[in-house]
Design a protein around this motif. Structure first.
Motif, PDB file in Angstrom:
ATOM      1  N   UNK A   1       0.754  -1.006  -0.081  1.00 22.78           N
ATOM      2  CA  UNK A   1      -0.031  -0.050  -0.062  1.00 22.78           C
ATOM      3  C   UNK A   1       0.903   1.241   0.058  1.00 22.78           C
ATOM      4  N   UNK A   2       1.778   1.148   0.944  1.00 19.31           N
ATOM      5  CA  UNK A   2       2.772   2.584   0.965  1.00 19.31           C
ATOM      6  C   UNK A   2       3.619   2.799  -0.291  1.00 19.31           C
ATOM      7  N   UNK A   3       3.636   1.870  -1.195  1.00 18.34           N
ATOM      8  CA  UNK A   3       4.672   2.267  -2.495  1.00 18.34           C
ATOM      9  C   UNK A   3       3.635   2.087  -3.601  1.00 18.34           C
ATOM     10  N   UNK A   4       2.222   1.897  -3.272  1.00 20.69           N
ATOM     11  CA  UNK A   4       1.218   1.837  -4.598  1.00 20.69           C
ATOM     12  C   UNK A   4       0.887   3.150  -5.100  1.00 20.69           C
ATOM     13  N   UNK A   5       0.243   2.897  -6.323  1.00 21.76           N
ATOM     14  CA  UNK A   5       0.001   4.169  -6.904  1.00 21.76           C
ATOM     15  C   UNK A   5      -1.331   4.775  -6.621  1.00 21.76           C
ATOM     16  N   UNK A   6      -2.184   4.246  -5.584  1.00 18.51           N
ATOM     17  CA  UNK A   6      -3.430   4.846  -5.127  1.00 18.51           C
ATOM     18  C   UNK A   6      -3.304   5.563  -3.970  1.00 18.51           C
ATOM     19  N   UNK A   7      -3.499   6.898  -3.995  1.00 16.89           N
ATOM     20  CA  UNK A   7      -3.373   7.849  -3.047  1.00 16.89           C
ATOM     21  C   UNK A   7      -4.046   7.585  -1.665  1.00 16.89           C
ATOM     22  N   UNK A   8      -5.302   7.062  -1.884  1.00 13.29           N
ATOM     23  CA  UNK A   8      -6.002   6.550  -0.711  1.00 13.29           C
ATOM     24  C   UNK A   8      -5.269   5.447   0.059  1.00 13.29           C
ATOM     25  N   UNK A   9      -4.611   4.579  -0.656  1.00 11.66           N
ATOM     26  CA  UNK A   9      -4.219   3.255  -0.037  1.00 11.66           C
ATOM     27  C   UNK A   9      -2.753   3.911   0.678  1.00 11.66           C
ATOM     28  N   UNK A  10      -2.054   4.417  -0.034  1.00 18.29           N
ATOM     29  CA  UNK A  10      -0.722   5.075   0.455  1.00 18.29           C
ATOM     30  C   UNK A  10      -0.946   5.894   1.690  1.00 18.29           C
ATOM     31  N   UNK A  11      -1.894   6.810   1.726  1.00 20.42           N
ATOM     32  CA  UNK A  11      -2.369   7.548   2.981  1.00 20.42           C
ATOM     33  C   UNK A  11      -2.724   6.317   4.068  1.00 20.42           C
ATOM     34  N   UNK A  12      -3.718   5.636   3.932  1.00 25.98           N
ATOM     35  CA  UNK A  12      -3.872   4.578   4.715  1.00 25.98           C
ATOM     36  C   UNK A  12      -2.694   3.848   5.472  1.00 25.98           C
ATOM     37  N   UNK A  13      -2.000   3.251   4.516  1.00 28.06           N
ATOM     38  CA  UNK A  13      -0.620   2.631   4.830  1.00 28.06           C
ATOM     39  C   UNK A  13       0.083   3.473   5.734  1.00 28.06           C
ATOM     40  N   UNK A  14       0.550   4.713   5.400  1.00 31.04           N
ATOM     41  CA  UNK A  14       1.214   5.608   6.009  1.00 31.04           C
ATOM     42  C   UNK A  14       0.923   5.802   7.665  1.00 31.04           C
ATOM     43  N   UNK A  15      -0.623   6.330   7.388  1.00 34.25           N
ATOM     44  CA  UNK A  15      -1.198   6.494   8.681  1.00 34.25           C
ATOM     45  C   UNK A  15      -1.148   5.551   9.773  1.00 34.25           C
ATOM     46  N   UNK A  16      -1.535   4.135   9.369  1.00 35.90           N
ATOM     47  CA  UNK A  16      -1.455   2.942   9.978  1.00 35.90           C
ATOM     48  C   UNK A  16      -0.094   2.696  10.853  1.00 35.90           C
ATOM     49  N   UNK A  17       1.108   2.860  10.114  1.00 30.99           N
ATOM     50  CA  UNK A  17       2.359   2.609  10.437  1.00 30.99           C
ATOM     51  C   UNK A  17       2.843   3.766  11.459  1.00 30.99           C
ATOM     52  N   UNK A  18       2.364   4.897  11.247  1.00 28.28           N
ATOM     53  CA  UNK A  18       3.006   5.960  11.941  1.00 28.28           C
ATOM     54  C   UNK A  18       2.149   5.893  13.227  1.00 28.28           C
ATOM     55  N   UNK A  19       0.825   5.683  13.298  1.00 28.66           N
ATOM     56  CA  UNK A  19       0.158   5.496  14.520  1.00 28.66           C
ATOM     57  C   UNK A  19       0.562   4.298  15.355  1.00 28.66           C
ATOM     58  N   UNK A  20       0.292   3.275  14.837  1.00 32.58           N
ATOM     59  CA  UNK A  20       0.485   1.951  15.416  1.00 32.58           C
ATOM     60  C   UNK A  20       1.857   1.640  16.134  1.00 32.58           C
ATOM     61  N   UNK A  21       2.891   2.131  15.380  1.00 26.93           N
ATOM     62  CA  UNK A  21       4.146   1.722  16.153  1.00 26.93           C
ATOM     63  C   UNK A  21       4.512   3.004  17.025  1.00 26.93           C
ATOM     64  N   UNK A  22       3.770   4.021  17.324  1.00 29.30           N
ATOM     65  CA  UNK A  22       3.906   4.942  18.273  1.00 29.30           C
ATOM     66  C   UNK A  22       3.245   4.527  19.623  1.00 29.30           C
ATOM     67  N   UNK A  23       2.395   3.735  19.424  1.00 30.60           N
ATOM     68  CA  UNK A  23       1.538   3.320  20.680  1.00 30.60           C
ATOM     69  C   UNK A  23       2.139   2.223  21.462  1.00 30.60           C
ATOM     70  N   UNK A  24       2.256   2.279  22.764  1.00 31.35           N
ATOM     71  CA  UNK A  24       2.755   1.064  23.537  1.00 31.35           C
ATOM     72  C   UNK A  24       1.922   0.033  23.190  1.00 31.35           C
ATOM     73  N   UNK A  25       2.841  -1.170  23.121  1.00 27.87           N
ATOM     74  CA  UNK A  25       2.084  -2.320  23.015  1.00 27.87           C
ATOM     75  C   UNK A  25       1.344  -2.970  23.904  1.00 27.87           C
ATOM     76  N   UNK A  26       1.759  -2.402  25.280  1.00 26.21           N
ATOM     77  CA  UNK A  26       0.748  -2.996  26.264  1.00 26.21           C
ATOM     78  C   UNK A  26      -0.888  -2.248  26.389  1.00 26.21           C
ATOM     79  N   UNK A  27      -0.714  -1.024  25.630  1.00 21.22           N
ATOM     80  CA  UNK A  27      -2.214  -0.587  25.539  1.00 21.22           C
ATOM     81  C   UNK A  27      -2.831  -1.224  24.316  1.00 21.22           C
ATOM     82  N   UNK A  28      -2.028  -1.804  23.391  1.00 18.42           N
ATOM     83  CA  UNK A  28      -2.575  -2.569  22.316  1.00 18.42           C
ATOM     84  C   UNK A  28      -3.363  -3.746  22.697  1.00 18.42           C
ATOM     85  N   UNK A  29      -2.702  -4.474  23.679  1.00 22.51           N
ATOM     86  CA  UNK A  29      -3.074  -5.918  24.208  1.00 22.51           C
ATOM     87  C   UNK A  29      -4.198  -5.602  25.165  1.00 22.51           C
TER      88      UNK A  29
END
Length: 221
Positions: free
Chosen positions: A38-66
């Motif tokens: 998604x992040x390297x794809x040609x569809x802007x919506x999918x690129x935006x989703x992939x970028x937002x997912x990665x930047x948000x999720x990896x900055x949330x503590x794993x304990x909070x997610x669990x």
């Protein structure tokens, strides 16, 4: 000296840790690869989703997610993932949380591998009439995976250690057993040493083997 281990299922606890690691690794690899596409794809919506997912999720503590998987998905929304008993539900929820978190790091590792593939190869494949999906799966990803075995090994090692967070929702893995033993036994140093040695036995061979594999299959530029 190690009499305090009697009555505790040490191997069983580490087996649960191994199961958490393997299932989460498989799911993270699949979802992380899709996110990288998604992040390297040609569809802007999918690129935006992939970028937002990665930047948000990896900055949330794993304990909070669990904890969210247990308190939010299970206790609030009554999502049980097809299980019918408490232990199985929590195990599957822990796997889901670990996948959601680890896939963000897998995505970035794979994307770095995609960036190592010469642009000319993708352009040549498109000139032959291949679609983006075909270019990605046939030409780019096979080379990208060979370039990122080392980084993926580091993610797998981190995932193995992160499985200890599953103890927060009652999954009977190594960290939960360690906590129980420390509460019941007066052997803090020995207990810590036993579990530290157990995790070394799980992670050290993984790093050595995958590091060797990475060198063997690396793409020569």
């Amino acid at each position: 000296m190690f009499d305090f281990l009697e009555g505790y299922d040490l191997l069983g606890a580490f087996w649960v840790t191994v199961q958490l690691t393997l299932l989460s690794a498989a799911g993270s690899l699949a979802w992380g690869t899709l996110l990288a596409g998604m992040r390297v794809g040609p569809v802007p919506l999918m690129r935006g989703f992939g970028t937002a997912y990665v930047n948000v999720v990896r900055n949330i503590p794993l304990t909070v997610i669990i904890l969210f998987t247990s308190l939010g998905l299970n206790q609030t929304l009554n999502i049980s993932l097809g299980a019918d008993n408490f232990d199985t539900i929590n195990f599957r929820l822990a796997v889901l949380g670990l996948i959601a978190y680890t896939s963000a790091f897998v995505c970035e590792a794979i994307r770095s591998g995609i960036n190592t593939v010469p642009v000319g190869q993708a352009e040549a494949a498109r000139a032959l009439g291949l679609s983006f999906t075909q270019v990605l799966t046939v030409v780019v990803l096979p080379q990208a995976f060979r370039s990122v075995i080392g980084p993926l090994a580091n993610v797998l090692i981190a995932l193995t250690k992160n499985t200890t967070v599953a103890a927060a929702i009652g999954v009977a893995e190594a960290a939960l057993l360690m906590k129980k033993m420390i509460e019941n036994e007066a052997q803090l140093l020995l207990i810590s040493a036993v579990f530290a040695f157990g995790f070394v036995c799980l992670t050290l061979p993984t790093g050595l083997i995958l590091g060797w594999v990475g060198k063997k299959v690396a793409v020569k530029r």
